[in-house]
Design an enzyme around this catalytic site. Sequence first.
Site, PDB file in Angstrom:
ATOM      1  N   LYS A  33      39.249  35.072  39.011  1.00 38.53           N
ATOM      2  CA  LYS A  33      38.250  35.841  39.777  1.00 38.53           C
ATOM      3  C   LYS A  33      37.878  37.111  39.031  1.00 38.53           C
ATOM      4  O   LYS A  33      38.671  37.675  38.262  1.00 38.53           O
ATOM      5  CB  LYS A  33      38.741  36.184  41.177  1.00 38.53           C
ATOM      6  CG  LYS A  33      40.006  37.055  41.278  1.00 38.53           C
ATOM      7  CD  LYS A  33      39.800  38.551  41.118  1.00 38.53           C
ATOM      8  CE  LYS A  33      41.116  39.329  41.074  1.00 38.53           C
ATOM      9  NZ  LYS A  33      41.076  40.643  40.486  1.00 38.53           N
ATOM     10  N   ASP A  65      45.175  37.992  46.831  1.00 30.38           N
ATOM     11  CA  ASP A  65      44.060  37.270  46.199  1.00 30.38           C
ATOM     12  C   ASP A  65      44.143  35.752  46.408  1.00 30.38           C
ATOM     13  O   ASP A  65      43.218  35.028  46.031  1.00 30.38           O
ATOM     14  CB  ASP A  65      44.048  37.511  44.680  1.00 30.38           C
ATOM     15  CG  ASP A  65      43.759  38.954  44.307  1.00 30.38           C
ATOM     16  OD1 ASP A  65      43.223  39.687  45.156  1.00 30.38           O
ATOM     17  OD2 ASP A  65      44.073  39.334  43.162  1.00 30.38           O
TER      18      ASP A  65
END
Length: 307
Positions: free
Chosen positions: A15, A145
């Site tokens: 990401k 996350d």
Amino acid sequence: MIVGTQPVTVRAAAKVNLHLGVGAPRDDGFHPLTTVYQAVGLCDDVTAHHDDELSVELGGTDWIDLASVAADEDNLAHRAAVLLGRHHGRDLAARLVVEKAIPVAGGLAGGSADAAAALVALDRLHDLRTSDDDLLRLAAELGSDVPFSLIGGTALGTGRGEIVEPVADVGTWWWVIVPDRDGLSTPEVYRHFDRLFPDADPTPPSAEALLSALRTGQPVSLARSLHNDLQEPAIDLRPDLGRLIDHGESEGALRGLVSGSGPTVVFLCESADHSRDLAGALMRSGSPVVLVANGAVAGAHVVPDHV
Ligand code: ATP
């Protein structure tokens, strides 16, 4: 093919935080975040093989620092397996082979990607049929996350980043990714944020400008709206990152940004051709590893007929 005995391979992406707004630490020590994640095409694969006990094996491209990743119960893929097993009231045996392409401790959530991939791979291997809501809840227990690594795409993250909601994103965005051979510790960067900004607002900066830019599909608009509150502390700890950003922008990047807590630096480009040109220029000026990836890509998903 004998159904049920084949290994299952799940791919999960790195990401980039397009917006990372950080507030003053909460009572539980976590920093409240308003973040916009984007999954980019740089992926780890986790393959779950049937076995009599739970184990983890690591592999990866030659520039990945595998020595700094535990191949035991501290590995996030292993922790994911234990947590999923506990949820189903049983021990989950499997040999988990983690093939890393996402730099370690790079601010790209590589460990989170492996945790998300392990959850999905083990769910399929053992035909557990865990609900999406339960997978997201388990993911949030594993790390802030990890829920995003499950869903992928482009998403708004709130809370400590674990509450995720997909957002409208009409563009294809091209990134040049420059990893660094020395990782940067996420907790250390947050501690430095607290030192630099002792009067930080408890409410993190809003992501509205970034969300509007995403809806235009225009790289120039997105470049103007990229925001990372951890960039200043990361550059203060590692001034070379600031020099790399300046250099990439002087070579034509629309914008350079520290990814999450760093030390990976990402550059937004106009197009695929532009990203390849910039990657070439950065390699010629001495960056040993330069990658090109686009976003947004899918979250953790089974790779069909993987051999
Ligand atoms: P963050 O999600 O905090 O931004 P990061 O992307 O900077 O993390 P990771 O690659 O996720 O960094 O690694 C963070 C730490 O997690 C490292 O110190 C590493 O040793 C540990 N770790 C545990 N399991 C894994 C894994 N499967 N892959 C990578 N790191 C792992």
